[in-house]
Design a protein around this motif. Structure first.
Motif, short mmCIF file in Angstrom:
data_model
loop_
_atom_site.label_atom_id
_atom_site.label_comp_id
_atom_site.label_asym_id
_atom_site.label_seq_id
_atom_site.Cartn_x
_atom_site.Cartn_y
_atom_site.Cartn_z
N ASP A 41 0.83 -1.20 0.00
CA ASP A 41 0.00 0.00 0.00
C ASP A 41 0.86 1.26 0.00
O ASP A 41 0.54 2.25 -0.67
CB ASP A 41 -0.93 0.00 1.21
N ALA A 42 1.96 1.24 0.76
CA ALA A 42 2.87 2.39 0.79
C ALA A 42 3.51 2.61 -0.57
O ALA A 42 3.66 3.75 -1.02
CB ALA A 42 3.95 2.17 1.85
N ALA A 43 3.86 1.51 -1.25
CA ALA A 43 4.45 1.62 -2.58
C ALA A 43 3.45 2.20 -3.58
O ALA A 43 3.81 3.00 -4.45
CB ALA A 43 4.94 0.25 -3.05
N ILE A 44 2.18 1.80 -3.45
CA ILE A 44 1.14 2.32 -4.34
C ILE A 44 0.95 3.81 -4.13
O ILE A 44 0.89 4.59 -5.08
CB ILE A 44 -0.18 1.55 -4.12
N GLN A 45 0.86 4.22 -2.87
CA GLN A 45 0.67 5.64 -2.58
C GLN A 45 1.87 6.46 -3.05
O GLN A 45 1.72 7.56 -3.59
CB GLN A 45 0.44 5.84 -1.08
N ASP A 46 3.07 5.92 -2.86
CA ASP A 46 4.28 6.61 -3.32
C ASP A 46 4.27 6.75 -4.84
O ASP A 46 4.62 7.80 -5.38
CB ASP A 46 5.52 5.84 -2.87
N ALA A 47 3.84 5.70 -5.55
CA ALA A 47 3.78 5.73 -7.01
C ALA A 47 2.74 6.75 -7.49
O ALA A 47 2.98 7.48 -8.47
CB ALA A 47 3.45 4.35 -7.55
N LEU A 48 1.61 6.84 -6.80
CA LEU A 48 0.59 7.81 -7.18
C LEU A 48 1.09 9.24 -7.00
O LEU A 48 0.87 10.11 -7.85
CB LEU A 48 -0.68 7.59 -6.35
N VAL A 49 1.79 9.48 -5.90
CA VAL A 49 2.35 10.81 -5.65
C VAL A 49 3.37 11.17 -6.74
O VAL A 49 3.37 12.29 -7.27
CB VAL A 49 3.00 10.87 -4.26
N LYS A 50 4.22 10.22 -7.08
CA LYS A 50 5.24 10.48 -8.11
C LYS A 50 4.60 10.66 -9.48
O LYS A 50 5.01 11.52 -10.27
CB LYS A 50 6.24 9.32 -8.14
N LEU A 51 3.58 9.85 -9.79
CA LEU A 51 2.95 9.91 -11.10
C LEU A 51 2.31 11.27 -11.35
O LEU A 51 2.44 11.84 -12.43
CB LEU A 51 1.88 8.82 -11.22
N PHE A 52 1.63 11.81 -10.34
CA PHE A 52 0.91 13.07 -10.51
C PHE A 52 1.69 14.28 -10.01
O PHE A 52 1.23 15.41 -10.18
CB PHE A 52 -0.45 12.99 -9.81
N GLY A 53 2.84 14.06 -9.40
CA GLY A 53 3.63 15.16 -8.87
C GLY A 53 4.77 15.54 -9.80
O GLY A 53 4.93 15.00 -10.89
N PRO A 54 5.59 16.51 -9.38
CA PRO A 54 6.69 17.00 -10.21
C PRO A 54 7.67 15.92 -10.66
O PRO A 54 8.20 15.99 -11.78
CB PRO A 54 7.38 18.03 -9.30
N GLU A 55 7.91 14.92 -9.80
CA GLU A 55 8.86 13.86 -10.17
C GLU A 55 8.40 13.06 -11.39
O GLU A 55 9.22 12.50 -12.11
CB GLU A 55 9.04 12.89 -8.99
N GLY A 56 7.11 13.02 -11.59
CA GLY A 56 6.58 12.21 -12.67
C GLY A 56 6.68 12.82 -14.05
O GLY A 56 6.40 12.16 -15.04
N ARG A 57 7.09 14.08 -14.15
CA ARG A 57 7.12 14.70 -15.47
C ARG A 57 8.24 14.12 -16.33
O ARG A 57 8.07 13.88 -17.51
CB ARG A 57 7.28 16.22 -15.35
N SER A 58 9.42 13.93 -15.76
CA SER A 58 10.52 13.39 -16.57
C SER A 58 10.33 11.90 -16.83
O SER A 58 10.74 11.40 -17.88
CB SER A 58 11.86 13.63 -15.87
N ASP A 59 9.69 11.19 -15.90
CA ASP A 59 9.44 9.76 -16.10
C ASP A 59 8.17 9.32 -15.38
O ASP A 59 8.23 8.88 -14.23
CB ASP A 59 10.64 8.93 -15.62
N PRO A 60 7.01 9.44 -16.05
CA PRO A 60 5.78 8.95 -15.43
C PRO A 60 5.61 7.44 -15.58
O PRO A 60 4.68 6.86 -15.01
CB PRO A 60 4.69 9.69 -16.22
N TYR A 61 6.51 6.81 -16.30
CA TYR A 61 6.31 5.39 -16.66
C TYR A 61 6.77 4.44 -15.56
O TYR A 61 6.21 3.35 -15.42
CB TYR A 61 7.02 5.11 -17.98
N ALA A 62 7.78 4.84 -14.79
CA ALA A 62 8.22 3.99 -13.68
C ALA A 62 7.13 3.87 -12.61
O ALA A 62 6.78 2.75 -12.21
CB ALA A 62 9.52 4.52 -13.08
N PRO A 63 6.55 4.98 -12.12
CA PRO A 63 5.44 4.81 -11.18
C PRO A 63 4.23 4.14 -11.81
O PRO A 63 3.51 3.40 -11.14
CB PRO A 63 5.12 6.24 -10.74
#
Length: 426
Positions: free
Chosen positions: A18-40
């Protein structure tokens, strides 16, 4: 037994998951996800077909489910304004969010799309090819003369911008202004609660500026029609139906944002991917016919529209989740296009993936599916194909000058801010 030997290991595993899922959601929709949304996206896809975001929306991660939702009228696109832009009232939406038939369903969607299609016939797109070739050669020649340059600034934006302006009938002196408005509108497609106040104000100003500008241009075309799209749309009719002024203005704006902005992003991210995979440039040099198929592969890997939304028109089950009528879902196009259940070796760039007509790859979701399939898809693919043709013919060396080119902050419509590049002549 000691308490240590009976520790609830399964609960620990669930908590970590569950923690990994929440972390991936934050990364996907947050600033970190712009350069690579595919890993999350991969983390979410492997963890399950459906998850819930911090904003309460369900997200679909896998190709089969995403394609099923996009391809049927059991799911409506008409609720996107309410799902993504809760700060805009329904009364303000026509001026604040002018999206034409993009966010409509039959019968209004059918009526409008049928009328607008008259301005986007295959014949019209084919007619544009010589002009696209001429403009592309000019842009590539300028880039070669510069040697080192920003590919986004010198090629990715000017090519679709000029073609869209010429297609619609926007004069050259207005190019810079409509480009600025287009950028602000594209930024504003993100969820309102994730946008800073200045971005919301810029979206509002861009929408109203566009509406006012095209209203003036429309009046000119009604008085003196030409052969541009604005003149054509102002006169199209089908069984007594005509475009109202509001519909016509929204359609013109949609042409810019959905055509110019997304195509510029395809060119930028597509060229970045090719420069990071020079073997694929070599493959096209060895077989120039692959330039006709490469754009689809580049859009599969780097969809300009990363996510979209739908709402259930009736109770329906998808990915094992029972959706009530009216319940919304976020379709993760960026994840679905990398699903190994749908695409072999999905993270690999393969410009020949769509070239085998006997064993075609699954259709990517970069242009959506069903009744909302992108009306401008043939033009976007043509512009990218022509660019690749010209590059292979004129440019010997194509070099990426930055390992980390900057991306715009946009989540929904993703693209590069800049792409430092070097060209050497063939």
């Amino acid at each position: 037994m000691t308490s240590e030997t009976v520790a609830p290991a399964p609960l620990t595993v669930v908590a970590e998951r569950d923690a990994a899922i929440q972390d991936a959601l934050v990364k996907l929709f947050g600033p970190e996800g712009r350069s690579d949304p595919y890993a999350p996206g991969r983390v979410l896809r492997e963890a399950g077909p459906v998850h819930q975001t911090p904003l309460g929306h369900r997200v679909l991660t896998r190709y089969e489910d995403c394609a099923a939702v996009l391809s049927t009228t059991a799911w409506s696109h008409a609720e996107e304004a309410g799902m993504m832009h809760p700060t805009v009232s329904p009364e303000e939406a026509p001026e604040e969010l002018p999206t034409s038939f993009l966010w409509m369903e039959p019968p209004d969607h059918t009526r409008l799309r049928n009328l607008v299609t008259k301005g986007f016939t295959p014949r019209m797109v084919t007619r544009l090819r010589p002009r696209i070739e001429q403009l592309t050669e000019q842009l590539v020649d300028s880039a070669l003369e510069a040697g080192e340059f920003d590919l986004v600034e010198m090629i990715a934006y000017p090519l679709p911008l000029v073609i869209a302006c010429e297609l619609i009938g926007v004069p050259e002196e207005a190019y810079a202004q409509v480009h600025r408005w287009s950028l602000d509108l594209a930024r504003g497609f993100d969820h309102d609660y994730t946008l800073p106040e200045e971005a919301l104000r810029a979206r509002s100003a861009a929408s109203r500026g566009f509406m006012s500008y095209f209203r003036e241009l429309l009046n000119e075309r009604r008085a003196r029609p030409t052969d541009d799209l604005l003149s054509v749309l102002s006169q199209v009719e089908d069984r007594g139906d005509v475009l109202t002024e509001q519909e016509l203005l929204a359609t013109c704006i949609t042409t810019f944002v959905a055509g110019h902005e997304t195509t510029a992003n395809l060119i930028g991210t597509g060229m970045l991917r090719l420069m990071r995979n020079p073997d694929q440039i070599a493959a096209m040099r060895a077989n120039p016919g692959l330039t006709a198929y490469a754009p689809d592969e580049l859009l599969r890997l780097e969809p300009s529209v990363q996510i979209t939304t739908r709402a259930a028109t009736r109770p329906i089950t998808v990915a094992g989740h029972e959706f009530e009528k009216g319940e919304g879902v976020v379709v993760l196009i960026n994840s679905a296009n990398r699903d190994d259940a749908a695409f072999a070796d999905p993270d690999r760039t393969d410009v020949s993936r769509y070239a085998d007509r006997m064993k075609p790859a699954n259709r990517h979701l970069g242009f959506s599916l069903g009744i909302h399939y992108c009306l401008g898809a043939p033009l976007a693919l043509l512009e990218m194909e022509v660019l690749l043709d010209v590059l292979l013919r004129k440019v010997r060396g194509i070099e990426l000058l930055s390992d980390t080119p900057p991306f715009k902050p946009n989540v929904v419509i993703r693209g590069l801010e800049a792409l430092p590049t070097a060209f050497t002549a063939d």
